[in-house]
Scaffold this motif. Structure first.
Motif, mmCIF file in Angstrom:
data_model
loop_
_atom_site.group_PDB
_atom_site.id
_atom_site.type_symbol
_atom_site.label_atom_id
_atom_site.label_comp_id
_atom_site.label_asym_id
_atom_site.label_seq_id
_atom_site.Cartn_x
_atom_site.Cartn_y
_atom_site.Cartn_z
ATOM 1 N N TRP A 5 48.383 49.791 51.684
ATOM 2 C CA TRP A 5 47.346 50.246 50.751
ATOM 3 C C TRP A 5 47.740 51.620 50.221
ATOM 4 C CZ3 TRP A 5 43.846 54.338 50.548
ATOM 5 C CH2 TRP A 5 42.689 54.160 49.783
ATOM 6 N N ASP A 76 36.806 34.228 42.188
ATOM 7 C CA ASP A 76 37.396 35.567 42.168
ATOM 8 C C ASP A 76 36.674 36.469 41.182
ATOM 9 O OD1 ASP A 76 39.224 34.726 44.048
ATOM 10 O OD2 ASP A 76 40.798 34.289 42.564
ATOM 11 N N PHE A 79 33.649 38.170 42.784
ATOM 12 C CA PHE A 79 33.986 39.289 43.663
ATOM 13 C C PHE A 79 34.438 40.507 42.861
ATOM 14 C CE2 PHE A 79 34.410 35.719 46.646
ATOM 15 C CZ PHE A 79 33.714 36.216 47.745
ATOM 16 N N ALA A 80 35.089 40.269 41.727
ATOM 17 C CA ALA A 80 35.590 41.373 40.905
ATOM 18 C C ALA A 80 34.460 42.204 40.325
ATOM 19 C CB ALA A 80 36.474 40.836 39.783
ATOM 20 N N LEU A 84 32.395 48.215 43.922
ATOM 21 C CA LEU A 84 33.192 48.901 44.926
ATOM 22 C C LEU A 84 33.707 50.203 44.337
ATOM 23 C CD1 LEU A 84 35.257 45.996 46.553
ATOM 24 C CD2 LEU A 84 33.394 47.283 47.566
ATOM 25 N N SER A 87 37.192 51.761 45.615
ATOM 26 C CA SER A 87 38.302 50.801 45.623
ATOM 27 C C SER A 87 39.641 51.448 45.940
ATOM 28 C CB SER A 87 38.386 50.101 44.263
ATOM 29 O OG SER A 87 37.223 49.350 44.025
ATOM 30 N N HIS A 88 39.910 52.601 45.358
ATOM 31 C CA HIS A 88 41.201 53.255 45.586
ATOM 32 C C HIS A 88 41.004 54.695 46.068
ATOM 33 C CE1 HIS A 88 43.467 49.941 43.816
ATOM 34 N NE2 HIS A 88 42.532 49.887 42.885
ATOM 35 N N ALA A 141 37.403 51.055 50.817
ATOM 36 C CA ALA A 141 37.384 49.615 50.528
ATOM 37 C C ALA A 141 38.743 49.030 50.876
ATOM 38 C CB ALA A 141 37.065 49.362 49.066
ATOM 39 N N ARG A 143 40.658 45.226 51.611
ATOM 40 C CA ARG A 143 40.574 43.763 51.542
ATOM 41 C C ARG A 143 39.222 43.306 50.998
ATOM 42 N NH1 ARG A 143 43.258 44.874 56.413
ATOM 43 N NH2 ARG A 143 45.441 44.196 56.391
ATOM 44 N N GLN A 144 38.841 43.870 49.888
ATOM 45 C CA GLN A 144 37.626 43.506 49.169
ATOM 46 C C GLN A 144 36.361 43.684 50.023
ATOM 47 O OE1 GLN A 144 38.283 39.487 47.708
ATOM 48 N NE2 GLN A 144 39.142 40.294 45.803
ATOM 49 N N ARG A 145 36.384 44.705 50.850
ATOM 50 C CA ARG A 145 35.192 44.983 51.640
ATOM 51 C C ARG A 145 35.068 46.479 51.862
ATOM 52 N NH1 ARG A 145 33.858 43.593 57.956
ATOM 53 N NH2 ARG A 145 31.676 44.213 57.880
ATOM 54 N N GLU A 146 33.887 47.017 51.616
ATOM 55 C CA GLU A 146 33.647 48.441 51.845
ATOM 56 C C GLU A 146 33.402 48.667 53.327
ATOM 57 O OE1 GLU A 146 31.382 51.611 49.234
ATOM 58 O OE2 GLU A 146 29.976 50.465 50.456
#
Length: 335
Positions: A5, A76, A79-80, A84, A87-88, A141, A143-146
């Protein structure tokens, strides 16, 4: 190690570019499921339960079971669109004392490496955390989870520990918690003494995974075609103690003996521990054969016979009448 990541630690108005690496790895020996007859790998096909067709990964979506045989399908795109905001980024929320974070919340650990020109602010945050003796509570965040996480220092590197959310911790619901069980003060004191006798400094390298090592040895033996050696028999665990206090006392003495320490209460009045030992010794003597008991008593009679003569002499010194009886003894010897 390979970075899993990339992002930035947001520390106030300071942004620190970092790479994320898994800090741990499982050392379990992994196996494949194979056909016992010929060793062929067992493969599983992804088939649809409705139409029976084999499905590729591209045709697989996530479904949420709402009960009654109904399923909500999420793609998908669904989820997008989730919010989030981290995210980065690793957003620092607050700094708290480390002992306020319950270890049960910790999940996985990751190393953070500074990226590019972010080394100086990285070191600044690291040193500031060390001086403050606190950990940073952050959100990230992955793997698509906070996830909630902590940021602390380990061996000069920032370590990110992801955490479980409070509602993910189960509440212990056991019957004994409602029972009115009372521990006697002597039992508590003896348990504390046992803890003190077994106290030490935690050194992780002193512990090894004996099962994994033995399993690897079995695998190596199979590969080399040699005979598999049976491992040494493990000492049987002691039977459940009927007397809790006696078990605690015996455990304390065993721990002290292992450390080469003298048992408590070396002289004077017997201690509870020495009393327990005496009781065990007497019980063992009762179980011994009668023949051994008789052999032990025989020397005692001889000793008594030897002591008889000095005892009479002592009586002669105390009583004047005994001196007149001396010529009779002489007369018997002459005769």
């Amino acid at each position: 190690m390979r970075a899993i990541w990339k992002g930035a630690v947001s520390f106030g108005l300071v942004s620190i570019g970092v790479k994320l690496y898994s800090a741990t790895e499982e050392k379990d020996i992994r196996f494949h499921q194979v056909h016992r007859k010929d060793g062929g790998r067992i493969r599983y096909k992804r088939t649809c339960q409705v139409c029976g067709e084999e499905v590729t990964y591209d045709d697989i979506a996530k479904g949420y079971d709402i009960g009654g045989g109904e399923m909500v399908i999420l793609t998908d795109e669904d989820f997008a669109e989730l919010p989030l905001s981290t995210s980065h980024a690793i957003d620092v929320l607050e700094f708290v004392p480390a002992d306020q974070v319950d270890p049960i919340l910790y999940n996985k650990a990751y190393f953070l490496e500074p990226e590019g020109t972010a080394t100086k602010p990285y070191v600044l945050l690291r040193d500031a955390l060390t001086d403050s003796e606190r950990v940073a509570i952050v959100k990230v965040a992955l793997r698509q989870r906070e996830q909630l996480a902590t940021l602390r220092v380990r061996e000069g590197v920032l370590l990110l520990n992801t955490m479980l959310w409070p509602d993910e911790i189960r509440k212990p619901d056991f019957g004994f918690l409602d029972e009115d069980l009372k521990v006697r003060p002597p039992e508590l004191a003896m348990a504390s003494s046992l803890i003190d006798s077994m106290a030490g400094e935690f050194e992780p390298d002193a512990f090894t995974d004996d099962y994994r090592a033995a399993l690897q040895e079995v695998i190596d033996a199979k590969v080399e075609g040699r005979e598999v050696v049976q491992p040494e028999e493990v000492e049987e665990a002691p039977a459940a103690a009927v007397d809790l206090m006696a078990a605690l006392k015996a455990s304390v003495e065993r721990a002290r003996a292992a450390r080469g320490e003298a048992p408590a209460g070396g002289g004077g009045e017997p201690t509870p521990i020495s009393a327990a030992r005496s009781a065990q010794k007497k019980a063992a003597e009762k179980k011994a054969p009668a023949r051994k008991t008789a052999e032990k008593k025989a020397p005692a009679k001889k000793t008594a016979a030897k002591k008889a003569t000095p005892k009479k002499a002592d009586e002669g010194e105390k009583k004047p009448a005994a001196k007149k009886a001396a010529p009779k003894k002489t007369a018997r010897k002459t005769a």
